[in-house]
Design a protein around this motif. Structure first.
Motif, short mmCIF file in Angstrom:
data_model
loop_
_atom_site.label_atom_id
_atom_site.label_comp_id
_atom_site.label_asym_id
_atom_site.label_seq_id
_atom_site.Cartn_x
_atom_site.Cartn_y
_atom_site.Cartn_z
N GLY A 157 -23.34 31.73 21.76
CA GLY A 157 -24.02 30.45 21.92
C GLY A 157 -23.04 29.30 22.08
O GLY A 157 -21.84 29.49 22.25
N TYR A 158 -23.58 28.09 22.00
CA TYR A 158 -22.76 26.89 22.16
C TYR A 158 -21.92 26.63 20.92
O TYR A 158 -22.23 27.08 19.81
CB TYR A 158 -23.66 25.68 22.43
CG TYR A 158 -24.20 25.64 23.84
CD1 TYR A 158 -23.44 25.10 24.88
CD2 TYR A 158 -25.47 26.14 24.14
CE1 TYR A 158 -23.93 25.07 26.17
CE2 TYR A 158 -25.97 26.10 25.43
CZ TYR A 158 -25.19 25.56 26.45
OH TYR A 158 -25.67 25.54 27.73
N ILE A 175 -21.82 26.04 31.18
CA ILE A 175 -22.55 27.30 31.33
C ILE A 175 -21.61 28.41 31.79
O ILE A 175 -21.66 29.55 31.31
CB ILE A 175 -23.74 27.12 32.30
CG1 ILE A 175 -24.84 26.29 31.61
CG2 ILE A 175 -24.28 28.46 32.76
CD1 ILE A 175 -26.01 25.94 32.50
N GLY A 176 -20.70 28.09 32.71
CA GLY A 176 -19.74 29.08 33.18
C GLY A 176 -18.84 29.60 32.08
O GLY A 176 -18.36 30.74 32.15
N SER A 177 -18.62 28.79 31.04
CA SER A 177 -17.72 29.21 29.97
C SER A 177 -18.33 30.28 29.07
O SER A 177 -17.63 30.84 28.20
CB SER A 177 -17.29 28.01 29.13
OG SER A 177 -18.36 27.50 28.35
N LEU A 227 -26.23 36.05 26.11
CA LEU A 227 -25.69 34.73 26.39
C LEU A 227 -26.83 33.74 26.19
O LEU A 227 -27.71 33.59 27.04
CB LEU A 227 -25.14 34.65 27.82
CG LEU A 227 -24.14 35.75 28.20
CD1 LEU A 227 -23.55 35.47 29.58
CD2 LEU A 227 -23.03 35.90 27.17
N GLN A 228 -26.84 33.09 25.03
CA GLN A 228 -27.93 32.19 24.65
C GLN A 228 -27.56 30.78 25.12
O GLN A 228 -26.94 29.99 24.42
CB GLN A 228 -28.14 32.26 23.13
CG GLN A 228 -29.01 31.19 22.49
CD GLN A 228 -30.39 31.05 23.09
OE1 GLN A 228 -30.56 31.17 24.30
NE2 GLN A 228 -31.37 30.77 22.27
N MET A 229 -27.97 30.48 26.36
CA MET A 229 -27.51 29.26 27.04
C MET A 229 -28.49 28.10 26.95
O MET A 229 -28.33 27.11 27.66
CB MET A 229 -27.21 29.58 28.51
CG MET A 229 -26.08 30.58 28.68
SD MET A 229 -25.77 31.01 30.41
CE MET A 229 -27.12 32.15 30.70
N ARG A 275 -31.62 31.63 29.84
CA ARG A 275 -31.71 30.23 30.27
C ARG A 275 -32.99 30.13 31.07
O ARG A 275 -33.08 30.60 32.20
CB ARG A 275 -30.51 29.82 31.13
CG ARG A 275 -30.57 28.36 31.57
CD ARG A 275 -30.13 27.41 30.46
NE ARG A 275 -30.73 26.09 30.57
CZ ARG A 275 -30.27 25.00 29.95
NH1 ARG A 275 -29.19 25.07 29.19
NH2 ARG A 275 -30.87 23.84 30.07
N THR A 276 -34.01 29.54 30.45
CA THR A 276 -35.33 29.56 31.05
C THR A 276 -35.59 28.37 31.97
O THR A 276 -36.36 28.47 32.91
CB THR A 276 -36.40 29.59 29.95
OG1 THR A 276 -36.33 28.40 29.17
CG2 THR A 276 -36.22 30.81 29.05
#
Length: 347
Positions: free
Chosen positions: A107-108, A137-139, A85-87, A11-12
């Motif tokens: 991912g989502y 994000i926490g999920s 974790l690709q957030m 997460r950038t």
């Protein structure tokens, strides 16, 4: 399910969203203190969170384009992770993730995926709607067998930043910070309206300080606000760093701001936020911990621009239309200021 020994978090940006990742980091650390955590984060954002203990950081300079991506891939050469974790769903981040070796690529869900996101992941978080961004994000820990049940930040603030903030805001005078500029211009309120609220606060005996970054847009907004102020506030625009801003926020009693990074930084240090919401839904992107002091005209904006109530819009719909923030009146904000002042103990 055995705990993973290595996790990469991607997460950038942006500042607000990066603050939402910190509770997830705390959750992972509490459950699996021996796990190696590596966070790929933006160049600016690393200045805020890059000193979190127990996390290895890799900086992604998005302004550098393909060179920036190659630098990340070079930094990770020879490393593999049990889980990525690709957030972030932006195309650039999806492409960046291709150079990260990971067995599980989380991912989502399909409804929140875009820009080829589904092609770079092999697992997804639970499909839900109506969630705050921090909760979504926490999920990301749920496919790993965890549940984020506590939200904790504790972002480090260096002693020198604390000392600088104490020089600017000495003592315990009730203090209103005003951060008037969002990264999305259509979320900004009118400068004369900010000034009217600041004049009200100053007349009530509050110390008022104007904050913002060094960009030309933020300087221009600050100057426009100052031009309408009857009581000159402390102008700290362009004088702080992200850590110094965090320290200022920790000393303030209330922050007035549109939907922006400082909103979430203030929330992270426990400072009340008088958020201005018309272009965005505060239940999705407002201050996570306490939205009682926000002005919420999102439903009014939905009726005006879409002809329907907000609960009939797709979750996360932005109403970034010219004039949308004019739905928020000075009286609306003064009323929330007074309510917050009473709660804080400065009636």
């Amino acid at each position: 399910m055995s705990p993973p020994d290595s996790i990469c978090l991607l997460r950038t940006s942006a500042i607000g969203d990066v603050t939402h990742v910190v509770p997830l980091v705390r959750t992972l650390q509490a459950a699996w203190p021996q796990a190696r955590l590596t966070w790929i984060v933006g160049k600016l954002e690393r200045r805020l969170v890059g000193d979190l203990p127990g996390v290895d950081f890799v900086t992604f300079d998005k302004a550098a384009g393909w060179t920036g991506m190659r630098e990340v891939w070079t930094a990770l050469r020879g490393q593999g992770f049990e889980a990525l974790l690709q957030m972030q769903v932006a195309l650039r981040s999806n492409l960046l993730s291709l150079g990260i070796k990971a067995d599980r690529r989380i991912g989502y869900d399909a409804a929140r995926a875009k820009d080829l996101h589904g092609l770079v992941v092999n697992e997804r978080i639970p499909a839900r709607t109506g969630e705050h961004v921090l909760v979504a994000i926490g999920s990301f820990c749920e496919p790993l067998g965890l549940k984020q049940t506590e939200v904790r930040w504790d972002i480090p603030i260096p002693d020198e930043a604390q000392a600088w903030a104490a020089e600017q805001l000495p003592g315990d005078t009730p203090t209103l910070l005003v951060s008037p500029t969002s990264s999305h211009a259509l979320r900004n309120w009118r400068p004369e309206r900010y000034a009217a609220v600041m004049n009200h606060a100053a007349a009530r005996g509050w110390r008022v300080a104007l904050v913002g970054g060094p960009s030309p847009d933020e300087r221009a907004m600050a100057d426009a606000v100052l031009a309408h102020c009857k009581h000159a506030p402390l102008d700290l625009t362009g004088k702080d760093t992200l850590k110094k801003l965090l320290a200022l926020l920790s000393r303030a009693h209330l922050l007035l701001t549109p939907d922006s990074g400082p909103m979430h930084m203030a929330n992270a240090v426990g400072t009340k936020v008088l958020g201005l919401h018309a272009a965005s839904n505060p239940n999705r992107s407002g201050p996570y911990s306490d939205r009682r002091w926000c002005v919420d005209k999102y439903d009014a904006a939905a009726h005006k621009y879409f002809g329907k109530p907000a609960d009939e819009l797709a979750w996360g719909t932005k109403i970034e239309k010219p004039g949308v923030m004019d739905l928020i009146g000075v009286d609306d904000v003064v009323e929330r200021f007074e309510a917050a002042a009473h709660e804080i103990g400065f009636p």
